[in-house]
Scaffold this motif. Structure first.
Motif, short mmCIF file in Angstrom:
data_model
loop_
_atom_site.label_atom_id
_atom_site.label_comp_id
_atom_site.label_asym_id
_atom_site.label_seq_id
_atom_site.Cartn_x
_atom_site.Cartn_y
_atom_site.Cartn_z
N UNK A 30 -3.99 59.09 93.92
CA UNK A 30 -3.87 59.51 92.61
C UNK A 30 -3.56 58.39 91.79
N UNK A 31 -3.11 57.22 92.19
CA UNK A 31 -2.88 56.14 91.43
C UNK A 31 -4.18 55.41 91.12
N UNK A 32 -5.08 55.26 92.20
CA UNK A 32 -6.46 54.78 92.10
C UNK A 32 -7.31 55.64 90.92
N UNK A 33 -7.22 57.14 90.93
CA UNK A 33 -7.67 57.95 90.05
C UNK A 33 -7.31 57.65 88.54
N UNK B 87 -14.72 52.47 75.11
CA UNK B 87 -14.17 51.83 74.04
C UNK B 87 -14.88 50.38 73.82
N UNK B 88 -15.64 50.00 74.51
CA UNK B 88 -16.20 48.81 74.51
C UNK B 88 -15.60 47.39 75.15
N UNK C 124 -9.97 56.69 85.74
CA UNK C 124 -10.15 57.10 84.49
C UNK C 124 -10.02 56.14 83.25
N UNK C 125 -9.06 55.44 83.38
CA UNK C 125 -8.42 54.55 82.25
C UNK C 125 -9.85 53.48 82.32
N UNK C 126 -10.14 52.69 83.39
CA UNK C 126 -11.27 52.17 83.19
C UNK C 126 -12.33 52.43 82.26
#
Length: 197
Positions: free
Chosen positions: A159-162, A174-175, A166-168
């Motif tokens: 879950x943490x890696x997920x 966003x560049x 998603x954030x990455x």
């Protein structure tokens, strides 16, 4: 070995060419001996193996009052190998060392390619979490309670890696970071050795 191979090839490539000692020093400065479990001997072994496999070229240079030194440069085949290893590391789950190496070499991919492979990791993690939850919910299972604790640990990590993946993906969209298709990347900066001719 794949993580070591990726990091060694990547450092040689991003350096524009390097001696074994330079590769070792760079990886030590990144703390790779801890997160990638790289030992100095494995760096030199990876360099020699990559050269034997046609992924690196070797150029002998006179040493300072000693034996010749070997300068390694990545071949076209070596660049292709780096890209494939980064892609594999981003999408493969349950291999944290390879993921760490792939993240370290993330700028070797184009932005769209990186996003696609990170998103593939997201999809795989989501499917694994669903499958794991369904598999462990069976009340008739003979699995000891203390072994179920391991499943909870894995699920927590997943879950943490997920969330991180998603954030990455969002940051890349966003560049964030200079990727292979961006101005100033390894692909858009002229190769200093090619400019000599």
């Amino acid at each position: 070995m794949s993580a070591t191979k990726l990091l060694v090839l990547g450092v040689v490539h991003l350096s524009g060419g390097a001696h074994g000692y330079q590769v070792r020093s760079e990886l030590q400065s990144w703390g790779a001996e801890i997160w990638a479990k790289i030992k100095p001997g494995s760096i030199y072994h990876a360099l020699k193996k990559a050269a034997a496999d046609g992924l690196l070229n070797e150029h002998a240079e006179p040493g300072n009052s000693g034996p010749d030194r070997v300068l390694y440069r990545v071949t076209d085949r070596g660049r292709d190998e780096i890209v494939e290893l980064v892609r594999d590391g981003l999408r493969r789950t349950h291999d944290p060392t390879m993921l760490d190496a792939a993240v370290a070499m993330l700028p070797m991919l184009t932005r769209a390619d990186a996003i696609a492979h990170v998103d593939e990791r997201v999809a795989r993690l989501e499917a694994e979490l669903v499958g794991q939850a369904q598999g462990w919910e069976n009340p008739n299972s003979d699995i000891p309670e203390h072994v179920r604790e391991q499943a909870d640990l894995w699920a927590g990590r997943a879950r943490t890696e997920l969330e991180w993946a998603k954030s990455l993906s969002k940051r890349l969209s966003e560049g964030a970071y200079t990727m292979a298709d961006d101005p100033g990347s390894w692909r858009t900066v002229p190769d200093p050795l090619e400019m000599r001719f």
